[in-house]
Design a protein around this motif. Structure first.
Motif, mmCIF file in Angstrom:
data_model
loop_
_atom_site.group_PDB
_atom_site.id
_atom_site.type_symbol
_atom_site.label_atom_id
_atom_site.label_comp_id
_atom_site.label_asym_id
_atom_site.label_seq_id
_atom_site.Cartn_x
_atom_site.Cartn_y
_atom_site.Cartn_z
ATOM 1 N N ARG A 1 -68.234 21.494 4.691
ATOM 2 C CA ARG A 1 -67.553 22.728 4.303
ATOM 3 C C ARG A 1 -68.217 23.945 4.958
ATOM 4 O O ARG A 1 -67.535 24.904 5.332
ATOM 5 N N GLU A 2 -69.523 23.905 5.083
ATOM 6 C CA GLU A 2 -70.224 25.030 5.713
ATOM 7 C C GLU A 2 -70.015 25.044 7.221
ATOM 8 O O GLU A 2 -69.901 26.113 7.839
ATOM 9 N N THR A 3 -69.981 23.862 7.825
ATOM 10 C CA THR A 3 -69.708 23.732 9.259
ATOM 11 C C THR A 3 -68.631 22.667 9.432
ATOM 12 O O THR A 3 -68.932 21.489 9.651
ATOM 13 N N PRO A 4 -67.363 23.027 9.330
ATOM 14 C CA PRO A 4 -66.296 22.025 9.463
ATOM 15 C C PRO A 4 -66.325 21.362 10.834
ATOM 16 O O PRO A 4 -66.602 22.025 11.848
ATOM 17 N N PRO A 5 -66.061 20.056 10.904
ATOM 18 C CA PRO A 5 -66.077 19.369 12.202
ATOM 19 C C PRO A 5 -65.206 20.022 13.272
ATOM 20 O O PRO A 5 -65.638 20.111 14.425
ATOM 21 N N PRO A 6 -63.991 20.523 12.957
ATOM 22 C CA PRO A 6 -63.209 21.176 14.019
ATOM 23 C C PRO A 6 -63.902 22.407 14.587
ATOM 24 O O PRO A 6 -63.849 22.670 15.794
ATOM 25 N N THR A 7 -64.581 23.154 13.713
ATOM 26 C CA THR A 7 -65.311 24.346 14.178
ATOM 27 C C THR A 7 -66.465 23.946 15.078
ATOM 28 O O THR A 7 -66.709 24.563 16.129
ATOM 29 N N TRP A 8 -67.181 22.895 14.672
ATOM 30 C CA TRP A 8 -68.317 22.428 15.472
ATOM 31 C C TRP A 8 -67.834 21.954 16.839
ATOM 32 O O TRP A 8 -68.442 22.284 17.871
ATOM 33 N N LEU A 9 -66.733 21.203 16.874
ATOM 34 C CA LEU A 9 -66.210 20.710 18.152
ATOM 35 C C LEU A 9 -65.704 21.856 19.018
ATOM 36 O O LEU A 9 -65.902 21.856 20.243
ATOM 37 N N ALA A 10 -65.062 22.834 18.406
ATOM 38 C CA ALA A 10 -64.582 23.979 19.180
ATOM 39 C C ALA A 10 -65.733 24.781 19.756
ATOM 40 O O ALA A 10 -65.620 25.369 20.846
ATOM 41 N N THR A 11 -66.857 24.788 19.068
ATOM 42 C CA THR A 11 -68.034 25.521 19.551
ATOM 43 C C THR A 11 -68.696 24.802 20.720
ATOM 44 O O THR A 11 -69.082 25.420 21.715
ATOM 45 N N HIS A 12 -68.807 23.474 20.613
ATOM 46 C CA HIS A 12 -69.559 22.719 21.614
ATOM 47 C C HIS A 12 -68.687 22.012 22.655
ATOM 48 O O HIS A 12 -69.212 21.597 23.700
ATOM 49 N N GLY A 13 -67.400 21.865 22.382
ATOM 50 C CA GLY A 13 -66.565 21.106 23.313
ATOM 51 C C GLY A 13 -65.149 21.637 23.421
ATOM 52 O O GLY A 13 -64.188 20.851 23.470
ATOM 53 N N ALA A 14 -65.005 22.966 23.462
ATOM 54 C CA ALA A 14 -63.673 23.581 23.415
ATOM 55 C C ALA A 14 -62.770 23.112 24.554
ATOM 56 O O ALA A 14 -61.551 23.002 24.384
ATOM 57 N N THR A 15 -63.331 22.853 25.724
ATOM 58 C CA THR A 15 -62.507 22.492 26.885
ATOM 59 C C THR A 15 -62.539 20.995 27.186
ATOM 60 O O THR A 15 -61.985 20.560 28.194
#
Length: 590
Positions: free
Chosen positions: A90-104
């Motif tokens: 909840r604090e770091t949702p997986p979609p947010t983490w992936l968008a931060t580290h692997g957006a492209t």
């Protein structure tokens, strides 16, 4: 290099071969269930994390494991920090983490392991998602166990309370009224309820892993390994049920085109929708029609639950008496084993409904702690011990938590204050009366109010549904800060389990199961509901501060304890009966 790093490297190499940069791995199987067979424990095999809720995300240079507040401490203990980040989902949702580290990057997923609803946040995050034809973990898991193949057996109407033909007729009528030709079911619990069958394919929950297609004429196509189905069970299922092997599932789905087919986008894997739409069917995204009628227990199931809780209460009270005499001469594993043995004294006992949470001292602060030999801790004098466990009986499922003071000294004021606040919250919810149509979200604050007054809280829901000789965690209703639009309805069984956890020190949780019943109060034209308490076991009076209790709370507790003694005492030997009388004495009796 650690085993975790070796497996992670092998997965990354496989992802590269499959043409993607990253991968999303939920915890679950093709049925999206809580408890899975060993062959589906992919998340545990890859990461070491054995909790029942979680997810992993893998990129070329980053990898993370996510879980909720129940499992954060466990995840920190089990997952190699050198290979994996360990994050609160909840604090770091997986979609947010992936968008931060692997957006492209190209992110792969297994459409058989994730629902359309669960994938939606990843789509909304703008990730470049790709459905994979096979699971990459399966390609590198060389010693993966074989799928389970335990017998599928009838659940007699004397316990189910309604025959399968009546249930199927109700579902079929719903389909016809909606203009739908069929509904696809992938939740084995829904199929078990609908067809009155049970099995032992997964731990703790009596399920046969299978899929089903229910047609608008009340016929059922059951996709299950034929070796699981004996001649007796085939006769039980009847001529209106056609049995096919699971390998025939895709063809069975494609054969439904071009009809309108209902699929629950939350409980069915996305793969079902993809196959049906590719075949030309019209997918109607609507909830599993079995969920609500399964949750509303019929009178036979209600009486079965009362019977199960009486048997369970006898075992729990025998255990608590034993623990009172042996607390500082035992350890977490032995205590859990002893409780299982007390339950097993009943010939109706079918096993635990989940792995017992047996936590002493600081281990009790791990919300979903699971003791193993490496973490087994001896109970120490003058500390808090938490035991959360449940049993399966052919006529009901139980779940109970008690928090115990080991003695011989008296607990400190801070412990008694926290325990009493948790107990007051438990009582507030147990005493609740509420109008028909109220959801569990509206009741959740009742269980937290006394804790909030002291600046305390807990990071989990307050109540979950319970199955009838099915899953110990059953939807669709809950009691939680998270809003769900399902009202509490007569016949539903839910837990009441507020808690408080001080990391490194102790944990407190107090849990009974409640049956929703019509209330005798309420003005004309307005139906109110209330709870019938099913669980029968005392709360530890040593941890209660009577001065912090209000008169109505004390009266409720004394009445509950009197009922526990009345129902349980006749089934105990003399020493246990003497102990129970003292444990159930009125709060101000000393």
């Amino acid at each position: 290099m650690s085993q975790a790093s070796n497996r992670l490297d092998a997965l990354r190499a496989t992802l590269k071969q499959m043409g993607v940069d990253g991968f999303i791995l939920p915890r679950g199987d093709e049925h999206l269930g809580e408890y899975v067979a060993p062959c589906a424990e992919r998340l545990a095999w890859l990461t070491g994390f054995t909790g029942s809720a979680g997810m992993a995300a893998v990129l070329p240079d980053h990898a993370a494991v996510f879980s909720d507040g129940r499992y954060i401490t466990q995840m920190d203990q089990q997952v190699d920090a050198a290979a994996w980040e360990r994050l609160h989902l909840r604090e770091t949702p997986p979609p947010t983490w992936l968008a931060t580290h692997g957006a492209t990057m190209r992110i792969g997923y297994d459409p058989r392991l994730i629902s359309e609803s669960a994938l939606r946040p990843f789509v909304d995050a703008g990730l470049d998602l790709h459905a994979l034809p096979a699971n990459p973990v399966d390609r590198i898991w060389t010693d993966r166990p074989a799928p389970p193949c335990t017998p599928c057996v009838p659940q007699p109407v004397q316990w189910a309370g309604q025959d399968s033909h009546a249930k199927r007729a109700h579902i079929a009528e719903d389909l016809r009224n909606a203009g739908e030709a069929a509904v696809v079911l992938s939740d084995p619990a829904s199929i078990a309820w609908l067809l009155n069958i049970r099995g032992q394919d997964v731990p703790y929950t009596p399920l046969s892993l299978c899929f089903a297609i229910v047609h608008d004429n009340a016929r059922v196509t059951l996709l299950i390994a034929p070796d699981k189905v004996s001649g007796e069970t085939r006769d039980w299922l009847g001529q209106d049920t056609t049995i096919q092997p699971p390998e025939a599932l895709e063809d069975a789905l494609r054969a439904l085109a071009p009809a309108r087919v209902r699929v629950d986008p939350a409980s069915n894997a996305l793969w079902f929708i993809q196959i049906l739409e590719d075949a030309g069917a019209t997918v109607i995204r609507k909830g599993d029609p079995c969920l609500l009628p399964k949750a509303i227990k019929n009178p036979t199931e209600q009486e079965g639950s009362r019977r199960a809780h009486l048997l369970d209460g006898v075992a729990i009270c025998r255990f608590l008496h034993w623990l009172d005499e042996n607390a500082t001469r035992t350890a977490e594993l032995e205590a859990a084993t002893r409780l299982d043995q007390f339950r097993a004294a009943s010939p109706d006992y079918r096993g635990e409904s989940f792995p017992a949470i047996s936590g002493a001292g600081p281990n009790g602060a791990i919300i979903h702690y699971r003791v193993i030999p490496e973490t087994d801790r001896a109970l120490q004098p003058d500390e808090v011990y938490l035991i959360d466990s449940g049993g399966q009986y052919p006529f009901g499922t139980t779940d109970i938590t008690r928090t115990i003071w080991t003695g011989p000294g008296q607990p400190g004021d801070d412990v008694r204050d926290a325990f009493t606040r948790v107990l007051r919250g438990h009582i507030a919810l147990a005493r609740a009366r509420f109008p028909e149509g109220v959801t569990g979200h509206a009741l959740d604050a009742l269980a937290r109010h006394a804790l909030w007054e002291g600046g305390l809280n807990y990071d989990h829901g307050t109540g979950h549904g319970i199955g009838s000789y099915l899953s110990v965690h059953e939807g669709p209703a809950t009691i939680s800060p998270v809003f769900r639009p399902v009202p509490l309805m007569p016949g539903m069984i839910l837990s009441n389990e507020p808690g408080y956890y001080r990391p490194g020190a102790f944990g407190i949780r107090l849990e009974n199961l409640h049956l929703v019943q019509p209330s005798t109060i309420g003005e004309a034209g307005r139906q109110f509901l209330e709870f019938e308490v099913l669980t029968l076991a005392p709360f530890d009076r040593r941890l209660i501060d009577p001065a912090r209790m209000e008169a109505g709370e004390t009266a409720w507790l004394d009445s509950y304890h009197a009922r526990v003694f009345e129902r349980i005492a006749p089934h105990l030997d003399t020493p246990a009966r003497i102990w129970l009388r003292a444990a159930c004495a009125p709060l101000h009796a000393g």
